[in-house]
Design a protein around this motif. Structure first.
Motif, mmCIF file in Angstrom:
data_model
loop_
_atom_site.group_PDB
_atom_site.id
_atom_site.type_symbol
_atom_site.label_atom_id
_atom_site.label_comp_id
_atom_site.label_asym_id
_atom_site.label_seq_id
_atom_site.Cartn_x
_atom_site.Cartn_y
_atom_site.Cartn_z
ATOM 1 N N TRP A 46 0.833 -1.191 0.000
ATOM 2 C CA TRP A 46 0.000 0.000 0.000
ATOM 3 C C TRP A 46 0.876 1.251 0.000
ATOM 4 C CZ3 TRP A 46 -4.976 -0.818 -1.018
ATOM 5 C CH2 TRP A 46 -5.459 -2.110 -0.793
ATOM 6 N N GLN A 47 0.375 2.310 -0.653
ATOM 7 C CA GLN A 47 1.207 3.468 -0.963
ATOM 8 C C GLN A 47 1.575 4.338 0.246
ATOM 9 O OE1 GLN A 47 2.549 4.520 -4.043
ATOM 10 N NE2 GLN A 47 2.052 2.414 -4.563
ATOM 11 N N SER A 48 0.792 4.307 1.292
ATOM 12 C CA SER A 48 1.057 5.219 2.400
ATOM 13 C C SER A 48 2.420 4.983 3.045
ATOM 14 C CB SER A 48 -0.046 5.109 3.453
ATOM 15 O OG SER A 48 -1.256 5.647 2.957
ATOM 16 N N SER A 49 2.916 3.748 3.007
ATOM 17 C CA SER A 49 4.248 3.486 3.566
ATOM 18 C C SER A 49 5.316 4.321 2.872
ATOM 19 C CB SER A 49 4.593 2.000 3.431
ATOM 20 O OG SER A 49 3.777 1.216 4.267
ATOM 21 N N PHE A 50 5.133 4.584 1.584
ATOM 22 C CA PHE A 50 6.133 5.355 0.854
ATOM 23 C C PHE A 50 6.119 6.821 1.270
ATOM 24 C CE2 PHE A 50 5.096 1.776 -2.041
ATOM 25 C CZ PHE A 50 6.331 1.154 -1.970
ATOM 26 N N MET A 51 4.985 7.310 1.761
ATOM 27 C CA MET A 51 4.955 8.677 2.289
ATOM 28 C C MET A 51 5.847 8.782 3.521
ATOM 29 S SD MET A 51 1.114 10.206 1.765
ATOM 30 C CE MET A 51 0.301 9.118 2.929
ATOM 31 N N ILE A 52 5.820 7.761 4.368
ATOM 32 C CA ILE A 52 6.685 7.776 5.551
ATOM 33 C C ILE A 52 8.144 7.678 5.135
ATOM 34 C CG2 ILE A 52 7.240 6.641 7.735
ATOM 35 C CD1 ILE A 52 4.361 5.725 7.920
ATOM 36 N N MET A 53 8.460 6.845 4.163
ATOM 37 C CA MET A 53 9.832 6.768 3.668
ATOM 38 C C MET A 53 10.300 8.124 3.155
ATOM 39 S SD MET A 53 9.862 3.162 1.569
ATOM 40 C CE MET A 53 8.794 1.820 2.050
ATOM 41 N N ASP A 54 9.439 8.779 2.388
ATOM 42 C CA ASP A 54 9.774 10.092 1.845
ATOM 43 C C ASP A 54 10.009 11.093 2.974
ATOM 44 O OD1 ASP A 54 10.037 11.686 -0.639
ATOM 45 O OD2 ASP A 54 8.328 12.789 0.156
ATOM 46 N N TYR A 55 9.158 11.062 3.978
ATOM 47 C CA TYR A 55 9.324 11.952 5.135
ATOM 48 C C TYR A 55 10.650 11.677 5.840
ATOM 49 C CZ TYR A 55 8.689 13.767 9.859
ATOM 50 O OH TYR A 55 8.874 14.412 11.066
ATOM 51 N N LEU A 56 10.988 10.409 6.043
ATOM 52 C CA LEU A 56 12.211 10.064 6.760
ATOM 53 C C LEU A 56 13.459 10.384 5.950
ATOM 54 C CD1 LEU A 56 11.163 6.697 8.450
ATOM 55 C CD2 LEU A 56 11.434 8.940 9.527
ATOM 56 N N GLU A 57 13.358 10.359 4.637
ATOM 57 C CA GLU A 57 14.500 10.790 3.831
ATOM 58 C C GLU A 57 14.776 12.269 4.037
ATOM 59 O OE1 GLU A 57 13.690 9.648 -0.207
ATOM 60 O OE2 GLU A 57 14.694 7.710 0.036
ATOM 61 N N ASN A 58 13.718 13.041 4.250
ATOM 62 C CA ASN A 58 13.867 14.477 4.465
ATOM 63 C C ASN A 58 14.048 14.841 5.939
ATOM 64 O OD1 ASN A 58 13.240 15.925 1.720
ATOM 65 N ND2 ASN A 58 11.773 14.256 1.856
ATOM 66 N N ASN A 59 13.693 13.925 6.821
ATOM 67 C CA ASN A 59 13.811 14.141 8.266
ATOM 68 C C ASN A 59 14.410 12.885 8.890
ATOM 69 O OD1 ASN A 59 11.964 16.766 8.689
ATOM 70 N ND2 ASN A 59 10.950 15.410 7.235
ATOM 71 N N PRO A 60 15.675 12.609 8.620
ATOM 72 C CA PRO A 60 16.269 11.334 9.049
ATOM 73 C C PRO A 60 16.293 11.185 10.570
ATOM 74 C CG PRO A 60 17.953 12.834 8.205
ATOM 75 C CD PRO A 60 16.636 13.456 7.890
ATOM 76 N N ILE A 61 16.179 9.948 10.991
ATOM 77 C CA ILE A 61 16.216 9.619 12.413
ATOM 78 C C ILE A 61 17.615 9.147 12.788
ATOM 79 C CG2 ILE A 61 13.777 9.029 12.497
ATOM 80 C CD1 ILE A 61 14.574 6.075 12.308
ATOM 81 N N ASP A 69 7.036 -1.724 13.408
ATOM 82 C CA ASP A 69 6.313 -1.428 12.177
ATOM 83 C C ASP A 69 4.924 -2.041 12.315
ATOM 84 O OD1 ASP A 69 5.400 -1.010 9.619
ATOM 85 O OD2 ASP A 69 6.929 -2.237 8.627
ATOM 86 N N LEU A 70 3.940 -1.179 12.599
ATOM 87 C CA LEU A 70 2.584 -1.635 12.898
ATOM 88 C C LEU A 70 1.826 -1.987 11.627
ATOM 89 C CD1 LEU A 70 1.668 1.197 15.435
ATOM 90 C CD2 LEU A 70 2.656 -1.049 15.963
ATOM 91 N N GLY A 71 1.140 -3.125 11.645
ATOM 92 C CA GLY A 71 0.428 -3.551 10.443
ATOM 93 C C GLY A 71 1.377 -3.637 9.275
ATOM 94 N N CYS A 72 2.476 -4.327 9.477
ATOM 95 C CA CYS A 72 3.639 -4.242 8.579
ATOM 96 C C CYS A 72 3.380 -4.759 7.172
ATOM 97 C CB CYS A 72 4.815 -4.985 9.190
ATOM 98 S SG CYS A 72 4.512 -6.762 9.465
ATOM 99 N N GLY A 73 2.430 -5.683 6.996
ATOM 100 C CA GLY A 73 2.210 -6.233 5.662
ATOM 101 C C GLY A 73 3.473 -6.864 5.107
ATOM 102 N N TRP A 74 3.863 -6.452 3.923
ATOM 103 C CA TRP A 74 5.042 -7.020 3.273
ATOM 104 C C TRP A 74 6.346 -6.467 3.833
ATOM 105 C CZ3 TRP A 74 4.345 -8.099 -2.663
ATOM 106 C CH2 TRP A 74 3.186 -8.872 -2.853
ATOM 107 N N GLY A 75 6.274 -5.514 4.750
ATOM 108 C CA GLY A 75 7.457 -5.104 5.500
ATOM 109 C C GLY A 75 8.357 -4.078 4.869
ATOM 110 N N LEU A 76 7.927 -3.430 3.798
ATOM 111 C CA LEU A 76 8.844 -2.535 3.082
ATOM 112 C C LEU A 76 9.230 -1.314 3.904
ATOM 113 C CD1 LEU A 76 7.385 -2.734 -0.528
ATOM 114 C CD2 LEU A 76 9.300 -4.000 0.450
ATOM 115 N N LEU A 77 8.319 -0.794 4.716
ATOM 116 C CA LEU A 77 8.656 0.359 5.543
ATOM 117 C C LEU A 77 9.711 -0.017 6.585
ATOM 118 C CD1 LEU A 77 8.318 3.225 6.565
ATOM 119 C CD2 LEU A 77 6.232 2.501 7.753
#
Length: 217
Positions: A46-61, A69-77
């Motif tokens: 699902w696409q929403s995980s990529f929004m978090i990836m995009d945010y973290l690229e701009n705001n690294p932890i 990773d809640l409701g991880c599904g296929w685990g990409l996030l």
């Protein structure tokens, strides 16, 4: 071990520095053939995980954090967090049948993720006490999930989790959760848009723990 996979391989895409196999890839077809079909909408990425990836690229932890990773599904996030920030990630999902997809993608991306089969209300205090961050994409799509996530977020913040990020296209259930978190914890709702071939727009709910003290762990 899965076969050697690159971004140039057939039926493979690369986004945010991680490799993703589509449903026509042999490894995915093998999983589908030999395992029960995932329920709870865990049959695709699902696409929403990529929004978090995009945010973290701009705001690294910070590196080496413990992340659920809640409701991880296929685990990409979670794979993204492990690969880019050396995070120790546990993928949590109420549907154990998504885990073969997660582990295959983790191996393709040369990272390791733990997995845990449980619902939001079954996440333990010990898990929260040892976690720095919670993330989840497209995890608030049923009415009953609003209350479950409200309770989980409260427990997580009281346990010292530093940051929570949840992404969603903007469902009414998610907006109710975001309104609650804004009122009680100062949660921030950010509109977010992904450009390029895979355009997608939605919202990020960002909750910084108002009680967390740097260095308290």
């Amino acid at each position: 071990m899965p076969e050697y996979v690159t971004s140039a391989s057939a039926h493979v895409r690369s986004r945010h520095g991680i490799l993703m196999l589509n449903n026509r890839h042999r490894l995915i077809r093998d999983i589908q053939k030999n395992n029960p079909f995932p329920g709870l909408h865990g049959h695709q990425v699902w696409q929403s995980s990529f929004m978090i990836m995009d945010y973290l690229e701009n705001n690294p932890i910070a590196a080496n954090q413990d992340i659920l990773d809640l409701g991880c599904g296929w685990g990409l996030l979670g794979i993204f967090c492990a690969k880019h920030f050396a995070a120790r990630v546990t993928g949590i999902d109420a549907d154990e049948h998504v885990f073969p997809y997660l582990h295959t993608h983790a191996e393709v991306n040369n990272v390791t993720l733990a997995t845990d089969h449980r619902r939001f209300d079954q996440i333990s205090e010990d898990q929260l006490l040892t976690s720095d961050m919670l993330v989840g994409g497209d995890i608030c799509f049923w009415d009953e999930m609003v209350g479950a996530l409200q309770n989980l977020i409260q427990r997580a913040l009281m346990s010292g989790v530093q940051k929570i990020i949840i992404a969603d296209p903007g469902r009414q259930t998610f907006r109710r959760l975001a309104d609650y978190c804004a009122r009680h914890y100062g949660g921030e709702l950010l509109p977010w848009r992904l450009e390029g071939k895979q355009r997608h727009s939605g919202y990020l709910l960002i909750i910084q723990n108002p009680w967390f003290v740097t260095g308290s762990r």
